[in-house]
Design an enzyme around this catalytic site. Structure first.
Site, mmCIF file in Angstrom:
data_model
loop_
_atom_site.group_PDB
_atom_site.id
_atom_site.type_symbol
_atom_site.label_atom_id
_atom_site.label_comp_id
_atom_site.label_asym_id
_atom_site.label_seq_id
_atom_site.Cartn_x
_atom_site.Cartn_y
_atom_site.Cartn_z
ATOM 1 N N ARG A 90 0.861 -1.190 0.000
ATOM 2 C CA ARG A 90 0.000 0.000 0.000
ATOM 3 C C ARG A 90 0.891 1.232 0.000
ATOM 4 N NH1 ARG A 90 -3.750 -2.870 4.493
ATOM 5 N NH2 ARG A 90 -4.069 -4.756 3.235
ATOM 6 N N HIS A 100 -10.480 -7.716 -0.576
ATOM 7 C CA HIS A 100 -9.993 -6.907 0.548
ATOM 8 C C HIS A 100 -10.073 -5.420 0.191
ATOM 9 C CE1 HIS A 100 -7.763 -8.214 4.321
ATOM 10 N NE2 HIS A 100 -7.736 -6.901 4.462
ATOM 11 N N ASP A 114 -18.142 -8.146 -0.716
ATOM 12 C CA ASP A 114 -17.817 -6.758 -0.397
ATOM 13 C C ASP A 114 -16.764 -6.263 -1.371
ATOM 14 O OD1 ASP A 114 -15.193 -7.351 0.542
ATOM 15 O OD2 ASP A 114 -15.788 -7.247 2.648
#
Ligand SMILES: Cc1cc2nc3c(=O)[nH]c(=O)nc-3n(C[C@H](O)[C@H](O)[C@H](O)COP(=O)(O)O)c2cc1C
Length: 410
Positions: free
Chosen positions: A168, A281, A312
């Site tokens: 990230r 995720h 999701d």
């Protein structure tokens, strides 16, 4: 003070959260892995699906209520598991539990919460599940499973897409630590967020892995040590054998989160999973992984009807929920939308995020010509035919080819 009623959609909440939070915290929530291709595709894929409304069908009495694993839910929209909620609001996971509990919406509590799973369970009678990572220390994992049972969690959800951590880059650039450290570079930006700063100064020592309070060596860490310790807990060698172990230990509903490959969905069903949570995720792990909704189409083709399929990733509109349910999802969870609400106004903000989505879903089902999410069918959507994969789809009983029709089948 933000007037929540002036925030009309999830994007409005996002903008308000961006104004409220220092950029290093906002980026942690909002960002994804590497080039954020999967993060963006999670959103844009929903826009590639069309809706097929039917008119004059008497939709005056509508309800979003549904049932999952025998539990009544007031809505098919719930909250995805996440940790560290006190980073944005001192009430953290308690605010999320209270908001979902009052609404009767599903709350999937993350095991990296800043309150213990017992503290969270105590503030809400609502439907709650616990998310687990497959920690190296299986004894620790077993003890958490037993605590979940004792605290009244009705299902466990094993996140299996984090054997290795995604890169990230926003966090790397911002030098994110837990709790965040204000440096010369970030000071001005942080000082411009006085409300967040006041909260944070009051509670920064409590942004901890509360579920590990009794574990020797887990507490009293700060800065990079917290992240390093968390990484240490994970097991890059996790495998299907760990699911078999958990299946033996937990006799309630067991879900596996992080499935995007139809073969994994099949494997999960064979391993005795009751539910599959299709998820990448939120684009935070493997950049280039399929968008959640595209993956879900293939998972449903492979195992629909054999396990509950949830999703999701990128859900920001009631129409997104209606699309997923029409294709065959049993429920939809949201991550960032509730974080935005939590950042702005704690429990009331989480409630606002869920209210917006419920309200949009209610309008959407009415406009589609049905009175309940349970009446949504594949014929209500137009799915791009290329999303189906005849190779991994389950052969239809009648021997005909997998539906590649633009309306996605029956
Ligand atoms: C800030 C943040 C923290 C997260 N922490 C966890 C976690 O601890 N466990 C987990 O299974 N998923 C975690 N996730 C992923 C979410 O459960 C969910 O898959 C993702 O947020 C869904 O995408 P959406 O944010 O677009 O709704 C996290 C996501 C975010 C944004």
């Amino acid at each position: 003070m933000t007037n929540l009623t002036e925030l009309h959609n999830i994007d409005d909440l996002r903008r308000a959260a961006k104004r409220r939070l220092p950029s290093l915290v906002f980026d942690y929530i909002d960002g994804g892995a590497e080039d954020e291709v999967t993060l963006r595709r999670n959103r844009s894929a929903f826009q590639d699906i069309g809706l097929n409304p039917e008119i004059l069908r008497g939709v005056g009495t509508r309800s979003l209520a549904t049932t999952l694993f025998g539990t009544a839910l007031t809505s098919p929209i719930g909250v995805s598991p996440t940790g560290g909620n006190r980073l944005v609001h001192p009430d953290g996971e308690l605010a999320v539990a209270r908001a979902t509990g009052r609404r009767g919406a599903l709350n999937v509590v993350g095991m990296f919460s800043n309150f213990t799973l017992e503290e969270i369970a105590a503030v809400s009678d609502g439907p709650k599940w616990l998310q687990l990572y497959l920690w190296k220390d299986r004894g620790l994992l077993d003890s958490v499973v037993d605590r979940a049972r004792a605290a009244g969690y009705t299902a466990i959800c094993v996140t299996a897409d984090a054997a290795v951590f995604g890169k990230r880059e926003r966090d790397l650039r911002n030098g994110l630590r837990v709790p965040p450290k204000v440096t010369a570079r970030t000071a001005i930006n942080v000082l411009q967020r006085p409300r967040w700063l006041t909260h944070y100064l009051r509670t920064r020592d409590q942004v901890t892995m509360a579920n590990l309070r009794d574990v020797p060596g887990a507490m009293g860490k700060s800065g990079p040590q917290v992240i390093a310790y968390a990484h240490e807990l994970f097991d890059p060698d996790e495998s299907w054998a760990d699911i078999d172990r958990l299946r033996e230990r937990w006799d309630g509903p067991l879900l596996i989160k992080g499935i995007t490959h139809p073969n994994d969905a099949r494997r999960a069903v064979a391993a005795g999973a009751d539910g599959i949570m299709v998820s990448n995720h939120g684009g935070r792990q493997l950049d280039g992984a399929p968008s959640a909704i595209e993956a879900m189409v293939r998972v449903i083709d492979a195992v629909g009807g054999e396990a509950e399929v949830l999703i999701d990733g990128g859900i920001r509109r009631g129409t997104d929920v209606a699309k997923a349910l029409s294709i065959g999802a049993s429920a939809c969870l949201v991550g960032r939308p509730f974080w935005y609400g939590l950042s702005i106004a704690g429990e009331a903000g989480v409630d606002r995020a869920l209210h917006i989505l419920d309200d949009e879903l209610d309008r959407t089902i009415g406009l589609l010509g049905v009175c309940s999410p349970d009446e949504l069918r594949p014929s209500h959507v137009r799915v791009p035919p290329s999303w189906h994969d005849p190779v991994t789809a389950r052969p239809p009983v009648d021997g005909s080819a997998v539906s590649a029709s633009p309306i996605g089948g029956a």
